[in-house]
Design a protein around this motif. Structure first.
Motif, PDB file in Angstrom:
ATOM      1  N   LEU A   1       0.810  -1.215   0.000  1.00 47.88           N
ATOM      2  CA  LEU A   1       0.000   0.000   0.000  1.00 47.88           C
ATOM      3  C   LEU A   1       0.843   1.264   0.000  1.00 47.88           C
ATOM      4  O   LEU A   1       0.324   2.350  -0.256  1.00 47.88           O
ATOM      5  N   ASP A   2       2.127   1.127   0.283  1.00 50.22           N
ATOM      6  CA  ASP A   2       2.966   2.291   0.534  1.00 50.22           C
ATOM      7  C   ASP A   2       3.849   2.655  -0.652  1.00 50.22           C
ATOM      8  O   ASP A   2       4.235   1.789  -1.442  1.00 50.22           O
ATOM      9  N   PRO A   3       4.209   3.938  -0.757  1.00 55.28           N
ATOM     10  CA  PRO A   3       5.194   4.329  -1.773  1.00 55.28           C
ATOM     11  C   PRO A   3       6.524   3.646  -1.497  1.00 55.28           C
ATOM     12  O   PRO A   3       6.836   3.306  -0.350  1.00 55.28           O
TER      13      PRO A   3
ATOM     14  N   LEU B   1      -8.579  -1.194  -2.453  1.00 57.83           N
ATOM     15  CA  LEU B   1      -7.477  -0.905  -1.535  1.00 57.83           C
ATOM     16  C   LEU B   1      -7.996  -0.313  -0.227  1.00 57.83           C
ATOM     17  O   LEU B   1      -7.454  -0.608   0.850  1.00 57.83           O
ATOM     18  N   GLY B   2      -9.055   0.508  -0.314  1.00 56.85           N
ATOM     19  CA  GLY B   2      -9.645   1.034   0.905  1.00 56.85           C
ATOM     20  C   GLY B   2     -10.197  -0.070   1.790  1.00 56.85           C
ATOM     21  O   GLY B   2     -10.090  -0.001   3.024  1.00 56.85           O
ATOM     22  N   ALA B   3     -10.779  -1.087   1.168  1.00 51.00           N
ATOM     23  CA  ALA B   3     -11.274  -2.224   1.953  1.00 51.00           C
ATOM     24  C   ALA B   3     -10.135  -2.928   2.670  1.00 51.00           C
ATOM     25  O   ALA B   3     -10.278  -3.354   3.829  1.00 51.00           O
ATOM     26  N   VAL B   4      -8.978  -3.061   2.009  1.00 46.82           N
ATOM     27  CA  VAL B   4      -7.811  -3.679   2.658  1.00 46.82           C
ATOM     28  C   VAL B   4      -7.396  -2.869   3.878  1.00 46.82           C
ATOM     29  O   VAL B   4      -7.140  -3.413   4.958  1.00 46.82           O
ATOM     30  N   VAL B   5      -7.316  -1.553   3.722  1.00 47.46           N
ATOM     31  CA  VAL B   5      -6.927  -0.692   4.843  1.00 47.46           C
ATOM     32  C   VAL B   5      -7.894  -0.855   6.007  1.00 47.46           C
ATOM     33  O   VAL B   5      -7.490  -1.009   7.168  1.00 47.46           O
TER      34      VAL B   5
ATOM     35  N   ASP C   1       2.713  12.356  11.024  1.00 47.26           N
ATOM     36  CA  ASP C   1       2.585  10.903  10.862  1.00 47.26           C
ATOM     37  C   ASP C   1       1.872  10.522   9.563  1.00 47.26           C
ATOM     38  O   ASP C   1       0.967   9.676   9.544  1.00 47.26           O
ATOM     39  N   LEU C   2       2.303  11.109   8.463  1.00 46.83           N
ATOM     40  CA  LEU C   2       1.614  10.903   7.195  1.00 46.83           C
ATOM     41  C   LEU C   2       1.914   9.551   6.553  1.00 46.83           C
ATOM     42  O   LEU C   2       1.266   9.185   5.571  1.00 46.83           O
ATOM     43  N   GLU C   3       2.873   8.820   7.083  1.00 50.30           N
ATOM     44  CA  GLU C   3       3.123   7.462   6.578  1.00 50.30           C
ATOM     45  C   GLU C   3       2.117   6.468   7.122  1.00 50.30           C
ATOM     46  O   GLU C   3       2.108   5.298   6.723  1.00 50.30           O
ATOM     47  N   THR C   4       1.263   6.895   8.027  1.00 50.22           N
ATOM     48  CA  THR C   4       0.261   6.015   8.626  1.00 50.22           C
ATOM     49  C   THR C   4      -1.140   6.453   8.209  1.00 50.22           C
ATOM     50  O   THR C   4      -1.374   7.604   7.831  1.00 50.22           O
ATOM     51  N   PHE C   5      -2.080   5.514   8.289  1.00 47.01           N
ATOM     52  CA  PHE C   5      -3.493   5.812   8.072  1.00 47.01           C
ATOM     53  C   PHE C   5      -4.128   6.138   9.412  1.00 47.01           C
ATOM     54  O   PHE C   5      -4.008   5.378  10.377  1.00 47.01           O
TER      55      PHE C   5
ATOM     56  N   GLU D   1      -9.156  10.679   4.283  1.00 46.36           N
ATOM     57  CA  GLU D   1      -7.878  10.094   4.710  1.00 46.36           C
ATOM     58  C   GLU D   1      -7.487   8.919   3.833  1.00 46.36           C
ATOM     59  O   GLU D   1      -6.309   8.733   3.513  1.00 46.36           O
ATOM     60  N   LEU D   2      -8.455   8.115   3.419  1.00 48.11           N
ATOM     61  CA  LEU D   2      -8.155   7.016   2.504  1.00 48.11           C
ATOM     62  C   LEU D   2      -7.654   7.545   1.165  1.00 48.11           C
ATOM     63  O   LEU D   2      -6.708   6.998   0.586  1.00 48.11           O
ATOM     64  N   LEU D   3      -8.269   8.608   0.668  1.00 51.02           N
ATOM     65  CA  LEU D   3      -7.822   9.201  -0.593  1.00 51.02           C
ATOM     66  C   LEU D   3      -6.375   9.672  -0.481  1.00 51.02           C
ATOM     67  O   LEU D   3      -5.559   9.441  -1.373  1.00 51.02           O
ATOM     68  N   ARG D   4      -6.055  10.343   0.606  1.00 49.01           N
ATOM     69  CA  ARG D   4      -4.686  10.818   0.805  1.00 49.01           C
ATOM     70  C   ARG D   4      -3.709   9.666   0.961  1.00 49.01           C
ATOM     71  O   ARG D   4      -2.666   9.603   0.299  1.00 49.01           O
ATOM     72  N   TYR D   5      -4.033   8.758   1.850  1.00 47.90           N
ATOM     73  CA  TYR D   5      -3.114   7.673   2.201  1.00 47.90           C
ATOM     74  C   TYR D   5      -2.842   6.758   1.020  1.00 47.90           C
ATOM     75  O   TYR D   5      -1.701   6.351   0.777  1.00 47.90           O
ATOM     76  N   LEU D   6      -3.868   6.447   0.240  1.00 43.83           N
ATOM     77  CA  LEU D   6      -3.710   5.498  -0.861  1.00 43.83           C
ATOM     78  C   LEU D   6      -3.216   6.177  -2.143  1.00 43.83           C
ATOM     79  O   LEU D   6      -2.422   5.589  -2.883  1.00 43.83           O
TER      80      LEU D   6
END
Length: 456
Positions: A66-68, A296-300, A381-385, A324-329
């Motif tokens: 899920l991460d860059p 992917l949002g469902a996975v999160v 803490d932008l690396e986290t959801f 937050e899901l839009l930003r994080y993913l």
């Protein structure tokens, strides 16, 4: 700021001529490569064309789950605008910082251009190669075309779309329940994440049921470079060709959807190429991207049961979680390339006319300089959801002139679909360990190959 070697500001005319020629060469080379890929002699080996690109040039298209990839954060920390190695001797720049990304995306065409017209008549590029639409257009053409679309995505128009979205969600949930009866494993991507935006966007456009399966296939292939660039660009060409056929048919007998509505209102003021390009942009922005967000949002959410339960219990929390899901993913990993229309600076970085600039949306959305939506404060803490995080000024939908016209429709689908899924199947869980999920490896739009779950 120092001038690069070889540039002398005391001779404005030669500099202008050099800049124009540099811009022309770069645009011809990059777009010429992309447009010729479907007919390339190496098409029998889909990976061969991908291997032409330096590994570093694929950095914006890679992920770790899920991460860059960590290299994006490392680049951003060292320099928010950095050189990106490109094939054919092109000069490219990767923008990873949030303020710098917004600056590039909001810049007028006189600074950074998207216009396809620069390529016509060069390196075998003909006017009919223009995919049309908004992505490769600058004002005033872009303004004219966007005005044709905008009325169909207003708040009032979206209110009319809401019953359609709810029906699509209800039907998808019914299909998931039937497939998962007795504890059977269900592919949530195929039965839920794909079905909702597919139905919504195809009905919105006015595309017949008989064509939808082919558009599904092409939409998925076009964003995934794992099988080589040939497959991706061939899918784009096929999709646009199909849409031109749909437009030509509806020009004779306009249908009930967006394509028919534009034809009835604008008639001969919009040609088949332009309208097919507009429809393709709506299809691209409204199908595969929302499919990926739903899956992917469902996975999160399945990994964060606190957020899962909060969505089930609190209607007032849905909007915050979706943002937050839009930003994080940030499923659209990189924005449309821009070309420097003249020598320019972004931050402390100087670029030459013709340089290609690639804004990394996923990197920008995890930049420690990202602020809240009102721009008042930075967030941590932008690396986290964090489902309780206040909405941020993320660029998941882009920014400025080319911001996604269907952003609010996508938000509507996500806000309806996530709570409905969780309330229907509160005990849903992954059918495989999270680390065994298979993600796209090299893609413009990040996504999953499948999402196996059990319902309880």
């Amino acid at each position: 700021m120092a001038q690069p070697s070889g540039i002398r500001t005391r001779h404005p005319r030669p500099v202008a001529v050099f800049a124009a020629r540099t811009a022309s060469r770069a645009r011809r080379s990059l777009v010429g490569l992309l447009m010729r890929l479907p007919g390339d002699s190496q098409a029998t080996d889909p990976g061969a064309l991908l291997r032409r690109f330096p590994e570093a040039s694929l950095l914006p298209l890679r992920r770790h789950g899920l991460d860059p990839v960590p290299e994006l954060a490392e680049r951003r920390a060292a320099a928010p605008v950095s050189r990106l190695r490109m094939p054919l001797g092109l000069r490219g720049w990767l923008v990873t910082g949030h303020p710098e990304t917004r600056e590039v995306l909001a810049a007028p065409a006189q600074r950074f251009s998207n216009d396809f017209g620069h390529m016509v008549g060069k390196v075998g590029i003909a006017a009919e190669d223009d995919p049309g639409g908004l992505g490769f257009a600058d004002p005033p053409g872009h303004t004219r075309l966007r005005r044709m679309l905008q009325p169909h995505f207003t708040a009032r128009a979206l209110t009319q779309q809401e019953p359609r979205v709810r029906r699509a969600v209800d039907d998808a949930i019914a299909a998931v329940a039937a497939a998962g009866a007795g504890g059977a494993v269900v592919d949530l991507q195929q039965l839920f994440a794909l079905q909702i935006p597919s139905r919504v966007i195809m009905e919105l456009l006015g595309i017949d049921d008989t064509d939808r399966e082919e558009f599904h296939r092409l939409s998925s292939v076009r964003f995934d470079f794992a099988d080589g660039a040939t497959s991706s660009f061939d899918a784009i060409a096929q999709s646009i060709s199909l849409l031109r056929t749909v437009v030509a048919k509806q020009r004779v007998e306009p249908g009930p959807g967006l394509i028919g509505a534009i034809l009835r209102e604008f008639g001969d003021d919009v040609d088949d190429v332009e309208l097919a390009g507009l429809a393709d942009g709506v299809l691209v922005g409204g199908l595969e991207t929302t499919v990926s967000m739903l899956a992917l949002g469902a996975v999160v959410l399945l990994r964060d049961r606190t957020a899962w339960d909060c969505l089930r219990e609190r209607d007032d929390h849905v909007g915050t979680t979706v943002e937050e899901l839009l930003r994080y993913l940030s499923v659209v990993q990189v924005g449309f390339p821009r070309f420097a229309a003249a020598d320019a600076a972004v931050g402390d970085t100087f670029m030459l006319a013709g340089d290609a600039v690639f804004p990394s949306l996923v990197a920008a959305n995890r930049d420690p300089r990202l602020t809240t939506a009102d721009g008042a404060t930075t967030v941590a803490d932008l690396e986290t959801f964090d489902h309780t995080r206040p909405p941020t000024a993320h660029v998941a939908f882009g920014h400025g002139l080319h911001r996604c016209v269907g952003a609010e429709l996508a938000r509507l689908e996500l806000r309806i679909a996530y709570p409905a899924l969780i309330r229907a199947f509160p005990d849903m869980r992954l059918a495989v360990p999270a680390e065994e999920l298979r993600y796209r490896q090299v893609s413009i739009v990040h996504g999953l190959e499948s999402l196996p779950v059990v319902l309880g």
